[in-house]
Design an enzyme around this catalytic site. Sequence first.
Site, PDB file in Angstrom:
ATOM      1  CE  LYS A  52      -3.782  -2.283   2.312  1.00 43.92           C
ATOM      2  NZ  LYS A  52      -4.488  -2.774   3.672  1.00 43.92           N
ATOM      3  CD  GLN A  96      -3.036  -4.203   6.430  1.00 42.92           C
ATOM      4  OE1 GLN A  96      -3.114  -3.202   5.933  1.00 42.92           O
ATOM      5  NE2 GLN A  96      -3.772  -5.458   6.149  1.00 42.92           N
ATOM      6  CG  ASP A 119      -9.342   0.041   4.648  1.00 43.80           C
ATOM      7  OD1 ASP A 119      -9.220  -0.307   3.400  1.00 43.80           O
ATOM      8  OD2 ASP A 119      -8.543  -0.549   5.684  1.00 43.80           O
TER       9      ASP A 119
END
Length: 285
Positions: A52, A96, A119
Site C-alpha cells: 500500500k 491494517q 477503507d
Amino acid sequence: MILLDGRKVASERNLQLKDKIAQAVAVHGREPGLAIIMIGDNPASLSYVKGKGKASALVGIKHELHQLPDTVTEDEVIALIEKLNQDPTVDGMILQLPIPDHLDDAKLIDLIAREKDADGFHVVNQGYLYQKKPTTKPATPKGIMTLLSAYDINPKGMNAVIVGRSNIVGFPIARLLMDAGATITICHRQTKDMAYHTKQADLLVVSAGRARLVGADMVKPGAIVVDVGVNRVDDKLVGDVDFEAVKEVASHLTPVPKGVGPMTINALLENTYELYMEHLVANKV
Ligand code: NAD
C-alpha cells in the site's frame, strides 16, 4: 478463458490517478495523505502495508506507517487515532487487520473520523452503503466492481453467488452486486450443499480464506469467477479457487496473486484521493 488481469487494470487506473493528483497538487499545493496503522509484526500484514505504501508513493499520495508493538494498549491506539483525526495533512486512515485479540477492531475503526475512513469500514459508512447513499465504499468490493466493469461485465440479471459473509468483502460485495441488478445468494460455513448453489452462479465471488475450496465441479461452465482468497500453501500464494482446474470451465477468472489484490489497493488509493478532494472542497481537516 479470459484472465481478469487485476494487475494490469489497477496499474492503468493508478497512472490516471497519478495525473489527477498531480493536477490537484499543482492547484492546491498539498498532496493527499494516507496514514496506515499496523499493530504487531504479522508478516502477511507487513507485506500488505508495504504494498500500500509503495502504491501510494507511485501515485503521489504521501503515506505514513505507524507500526505499533503487539503489546500496545487500547488507550495508546485511541490516542494515535485521535491525533491523526486532527491532523490536516491526513486525508485517509486505515487500521491494517487483523489486530491482536486484546484489541477490539470494530471499536477502533469506528473511532476513525468517518470522513477519513479510506477503507470504508466505519459503521456509519457501512450504513450509508446498505441504504444506497453515496459513501466511501470498502476497497475490495469496490475494486471487484471496477475490475468487472473494465471487462465490460454487467451483473444485471445475473445469478451472483458469494462464498463468505465477512463485513469487509462478502457482505458488501453482495450489496453492490444486488444494486447492479444481480440476484444474490450468500454461502457461508453453515451452508448445506454449497456446490448446489455455486453451480447456479453466472458470477461467483469467493472470499472464504480456504485454499482451493472451489473446484471445477462446483462451477457452471461459462461462469465468471472472482477469487478473493489469499492463502499460503508450501510457501506459495494460492486462492480459494483451484485455478488450474477452474480455468477449464470458467469464461473469466481472476488469478491469485495479481487479481483482486492490486484492485483493492487501487480502490484504497482512489478512496484516499476522493476524501482529499472532499477535504479541499470543504476546507476541513
Ligand atoms: P473472513 O476470513 O473474515 O471470513 C471467512 C468467510 O468465509 C466467513 O464468512 C465464513 O463463513 C466463510 N467460510 C469459511 N470457510 C468456508 C467454507 N468451507 N465454506 C463456506 N464458507 C466458508 O473473510 P474475509 O475477510 O472476506 O477474507 C477471506 C479471504 O480473502 C482471506 O484469504 C483473505 O486473506 C482474503 N482477502 C483478500 C483481499 C484482497 O485484496 N485480495 C482482501 C480481503 C480479504
